[in-house]
Structure formats: C-alpha cells, structure tokens
Write a protein that holds these residues in place. Sequence first.
Motif, PDB file in Angstrom:
ATOM      1  N   GLU A  99      14.448 -16.187  -2.750  1.00  0.00           N
ATOM      2  CA  GLU A  99      13.196 -16.682  -3.338  1.00  0.00           C
ATOM      3  C   GLU A  99      12.213 -15.559  -3.580  1.00  0.00           C
ATOM      4  OE1 GLU A  99      11.612 -19.789  -0.929  1.00  0.00           O
ATOM      5  OE2 GLU A  99      13.069 -21.283  -1.620  1.00  0.00           O
ATOM      6  N   GLU A 100      12.130 -14.649  -2.614  1.00  0.00           N
ATOM      7  CA  GLU A 100      11.230 -13.500  -2.748  1.00  0.00           C
ATOM      8  C   GLU A 100      11.977 -12.228  -2.364  1.00  0.00           C
ATOM      9  OE1 GLU A 100       7.519 -14.027  -0.723  1.00  0.00           O
ATOM     10  OE2 GLU A 100       7.404 -16.140  -1.254  1.00  0.00           O
ATOM     11  N   PRO A 101      12.899 -11.798  -3.211  1.00  0.00           N
ATOM     12  CA  PRO A 101      13.688 -10.607  -2.860  1.00  0.00           C
ATOM     13  C   PRO A 101      12.815  -9.358  -2.797  1.00  0.00           C
ATOM     14  CG  PRO A 101      14.078 -11.261  -5.139  1.00  0.00           C
ATOM     15  CD  PRO A 101      13.247 -12.347  -4.537  1.00  0.00           C
ATOM     16  N   GLU A 102      12.982  -8.621  -1.706  1.00  0.00           N
ATOM     17  CA  GLU A 102      12.189  -7.408  -1.518  1.00  0.00           C
ATOM     18  C   GLU A 102      12.998  -6.160  -1.827  1.00  0.00           C
ATOM     19  OE1 GLU A 102      10.541  -7.364   2.363  1.00  0.00           O
ATOM     20  OE2 GLU A 102       9.540  -9.303   2.152  1.00  0.00           O
ATOM     21  N   ASP A 103      14.305  -6.264  -1.719  1.00  0.00           N
ATOM     22  CA  ASP A 103      15.140  -5.077  -1.841  1.00  0.00           C
ATOM     23  C   ASP A 103      16.299  -5.320  -2.801  1.00  0.00           C
ATOM     24  OD1 ASP A 103      13.941  -3.311   0.239  1.00  0.00           O
ATOM     25  OD2 ASP A 103      14.543  -4.954   1.550  1.00  0.00           O
ATOM     26  N   GLU A 104      16.792  -4.228  -3.360  1.00  0.00           N
ATOM     27  CA  GLU A 104      18.098  -4.227  -4.006  1.00  0.00           C
ATOM     28  C   GLU A 104      19.071  -3.535  -3.062  1.00  0.00           C
ATOM     29  OE1 GLU A 104      17.571  -2.301  -7.814  1.00  0.00           O
ATOM     30  OE2 GLU A 104      17.463  -4.250  -8.811  1.00  0.00           O
ATOM     31  N   TYR A 105      20.341  -3.846  -3.204  1.00  0.00           N
ATOM     32  CA  TYR A 105      21.347  -3.313  -2.295  1.00  0.00           C
ATOM     33  C   TYR A 105      22.428  -2.548  -3.060  1.00  0.00           C
ATOM     34  CZ  TYR A 105      19.187  -6.321   1.191  1.00  0.00           C
ATOM     35  OH  TYR A 105      18.289  -6.923   2.040  1.00  0.00           O
ATOM     36  N   ASP A 106      22.839  -1.432  -2.467  1.00  0.00           N
ATOM     37  CA  ASP A 106      23.881  -0.601  -3.076  1.00  0.00           C
ATOM     38  C   ASP A 106      25.273  -1.165  -2.832  1.00  0.00           C
ATOM     39  OD1 ASP A 106      21.912   1.288  -3.839  1.00  0.00           O
ATOM     40  OD2 ASP A 106      21.964   2.123  -1.816  1.00  0.00           O
ATOM     41  N   LEU A 107      25.391  -2.012  -1.809  1.00  0.00           N
ATOM     42  CA  LEU A 107      26.666  -2.667  -1.520  1.00  0.00           C
ATOM     43  C   LEU A 107      26.373  -4.070  -1.016  1.00  0.00           C
ATOM     44  CD1 LEU A 107      29.761  -2.635  -1.141  1.00  0.00           C
ATOM     45  CD2 LEU A 107      29.385  -1.689   1.139  1.00  0.00           C
ATOM     46  N   ILE A 108      26.986  -5.068  -1.651  1.00  0.00           N
ATOM     47  CA  ILE A 108      26.912  -6.446  -1.185  1.00  0.00           C
ATOM     48  C   ILE A 108      28.331  -6.892  -0.876  1.00  0.00           C
ATOM     49  CG2 ILE A 108      26.274  -8.817  -1.749  1.00  0.00           C
ATOM     50  CD1 ILE A 108      24.115  -7.722  -3.594  1.00  0.00           C
ATOM     51  N   ILE A 109      28.501  -7.499   0.291  1.00  0.00           N
ATOM     52  CA  ILE A 109      29.834  -7.875   0.749  1.00  0.00           C
ATOM     53  C   ILE A 109      29.787  -9.315   1.253  1.00  0.00           C
ATOM     54  CG2 ILE A 109      29.430  -6.953   3.072  1.00  0.00           C
ATOM     55  CD1 ILE A 109      32.361  -5.968   3.039  1.00  0.00           C
ATOM     56  N   SER A 110      30.853 -10.074   0.986  1.00  0.00           N
ATOM     57  CA  SER A 110      30.866 -11.461   1.442  1.00  0.00           C
ATOM     58  C   SER A 110      32.289 -11.971   1.610  1.00  0.00           C
ATOM     59  CB  SER A 110      30.114 -12.365   0.442  1.00  0.00           C
ATOM     60  OG  SER A 110      30.045 -13.694   0.930  1.00  0.00           O
ATOM     61  N   ASN A 111      32.500 -12.648   2.727  1.00  0.00           N
ATOM     62  CA  ASN A 111      33.721 -13.428   2.950  1.00  0.00           C
ATOM     63  C   ASN A 111      33.261 -14.884   2.941  1.00  0.00           C
ATOM     64  OD1 ASN A 111      36.103 -14.616   3.779  1.00  0.00           O
ATOM     65  ND2 ASN A 111      36.027 -13.824   5.862  1.00  0.00           N
ATOM     66  N   PRO A 112      33.117 -15.472   1.736  1.00  0.00           N
ATOM     67  CA  PRO A 112      32.425 -16.762   1.635  1.00  0.00           C
ATOM     68  C   PRO A 112      33.283 -17.926   2.108  1.00  0.00           C
ATOM     69  CG  PRO A 112      33.270 -16.111  -0.502  1.00  0.00           C
ATOM     70  CD  PRO A 112      33.577 -14.977   0.433  1.00  0.00           C
ATOM     71  N   LEU A 147      20.328  -9.200  -6.665  1.00  0.00           N
ATOM     72  CA  LEU A 147      20.095  -8.273  -5.555  1.00  0.00           C
ATOM     73  C   LEU A 147      20.837  -6.944  -5.661  1.00  0.00           C
ATOM     74  CD1 LEU A 147      20.374 -10.900  -2.669  1.00  0.00           C
ATOM     75  CD2 LEU A 147      18.265  -9.849  -3.497  1.00  0.00           C
ATOM     76  N   LEU A 148      21.821  -6.839  -6.545  1.00  0.00           N
ATOM     77  CA  LEU A 148      22.646  -5.630  -6.611  1.00  0.00           C
ATOM     78  C   LEU A 148      21.935  -4.526  -7.387  1.00  0.00           C
ATOM     79  CD1 LEU A 148      25.557  -4.708  -5.756  1.00  0.00           C
ATOM     80  CD2 LEU A 148      26.258  -5.238  -8.106  1.00  0.00           C
ATOM     81  N   SER A 149      21.927  -3.324  -6.819  1.00  0.00           N
ATOM     82  CA  SER A 149      21.295  -2.192  -7.497  1.00  0.00           C
ATOM     83  C   SER A 149      22.103  -1.782  -8.732  1.00  0.00           C
ATOM     84  CB  SER A 149      21.158  -1.005  -6.538  1.00  0.00           C
ATOM     85  OG  SER A 149      22.440  -0.520  -6.163  1.00  0.00           O
ATOM     86  N   GLU A 150      21.511  -0.951  -9.544  1.00  0.00           N
ATOM     87  CA  GLU A 150      22.120  -0.595 -10.835  1.00  0.00           C
ATOM     88  C   GLU A 150      23.527  -0.022 -10.678  1.00  0.00           C
ATOM     89  OE1 GLU A 150      21.233   2.200 -14.795  1.00  0.00           O
ATOM     90  OE2 GLU A 150      19.739   2.052 -13.181  1.00  0.00           O
TER      91      GLU A 150
END
Length: 235
Positions: A99-112, A147-150
Amino acid sequence: MFQFKQFSVEQDKCAMKIGTDSVLLGAWTPIYNNPFSVLDIGTGTGILSLMLAQRTSAEQIDALEIDENAYEQCVENFENSPWGDRLFCFHAGLDEFIEEPEDEYDLIISNPPFFSEDYFTGNEQRDQARFQDALPFEHLIEAVDLLLSENGIFAVIIPYKEEKKFLDLAFEAELYPMKITHTKGTATSEIKRSLMAFSRNKTEDFPIDELIIEISRHNYTPEYIALTKDFYLKM
C-alpha cells in the motif's frame, strides 16, 4: 530444529515445514547482480532469507509473513542467526505491504503457497500456508512489478504444471525469464517443479535446464549435492 551448516531453524510453530523446494530455491537463486536489498515474500520459518544472508552481502534483507505464529518463529530464527543485524521480518500481508512501498529491492524471492485444488484440510493455518488463494500468482507478480528495482532479479519456485500460466502473467507485467530449471525426483519421474528467475530486461535466448535430485532413495545426484552442499550438514 532443522540444523544447517551455518544456521539452525526452529519450525514447530509453522504450518509449512522446511522442504526440498525452499532449499532448492535458496541455493539456486541467481545473485550475480550483488543485491544490496532482498525481499522474501511469505517467508514462513525465514529459511530463504537466512540462505540469502549466507550467500550474499546484502545489507537489507526483509521478510514478509502474514501468519502470526510463523512470524514470531521467523523473528526468533533471525535473532538466533549470525546475521540478525541484516534480517527483518514484517508481520503483514502482501496487499498491506504494498500500500505504501518505501523501498525497491534488488532481489525478490518467494516460495508461494500454490495448491490450486479446490479442497481444504480444515486446518486454517496450514490451508493459508499451502493454498494458492492465500497468495494468488496475479497478486505476487503485481507486487514484484511494483517493488523490483530496475536491475533486480525475481526468483520463484512453482509446480511445473503452472509454468505457462506464470510466464504469461509475468510477460504481461514486463517481467522476462532469464533462467529456468525444471526439477524432478529421479531420472524416470515426471518434472515436478519449475525454478524461475526473471528480470526487467528481455532476453530472447535464456537457459532452460533440468535438475534431477536423486539417483535412488537418499542417493543424491552430483548436481544436487553441488547445489546444496553449502547448507546441508551431510552433503
């Protein structure tokens, strides 16, 4: 307690216990962009965050967990690890987090959670951890896009039968595969999981390979041993 070479994980409060999927994803995920910041969506015990803390020098490793018991256990596992100062767990759902993202991330990982069958066990905690409607692929990809950085990398493990659907959703969000590994239990068994890494950069010719876990029961392939030897005690 599950004991790894450099850290241990308590899991008695978590509905979903540590399994091969998490260890595969944590060991396989590409890190050649030297991530400064990592986000682990649906962390459970915190296993993926802990593996990435071991593998990288990322200074910010954030984890997200909606279940209260799992959240509390994750915090304990982080605090008891050698990397507690780099690890932080948020007690929130993904929709709330973005809802209010503060950061971008260089790596996003998920075991959904990805059981798409329309039945439930009756155990609410386990159902939430296990079933796809707790975290639909559409919501996951939407969040990653936000959320993912460039130059970031998104890594995920899903059932092989869901691969095309996931690729189509990612393509719509302009997230493009950079590496795919199909995993199977033995040489003669069917492909069970797809390990996939995505970036914002479109690559026409990306590697697709296969990983076989066992030659026979508890007799692991050299490829699986090479991938996981930094973590498993007996590898």
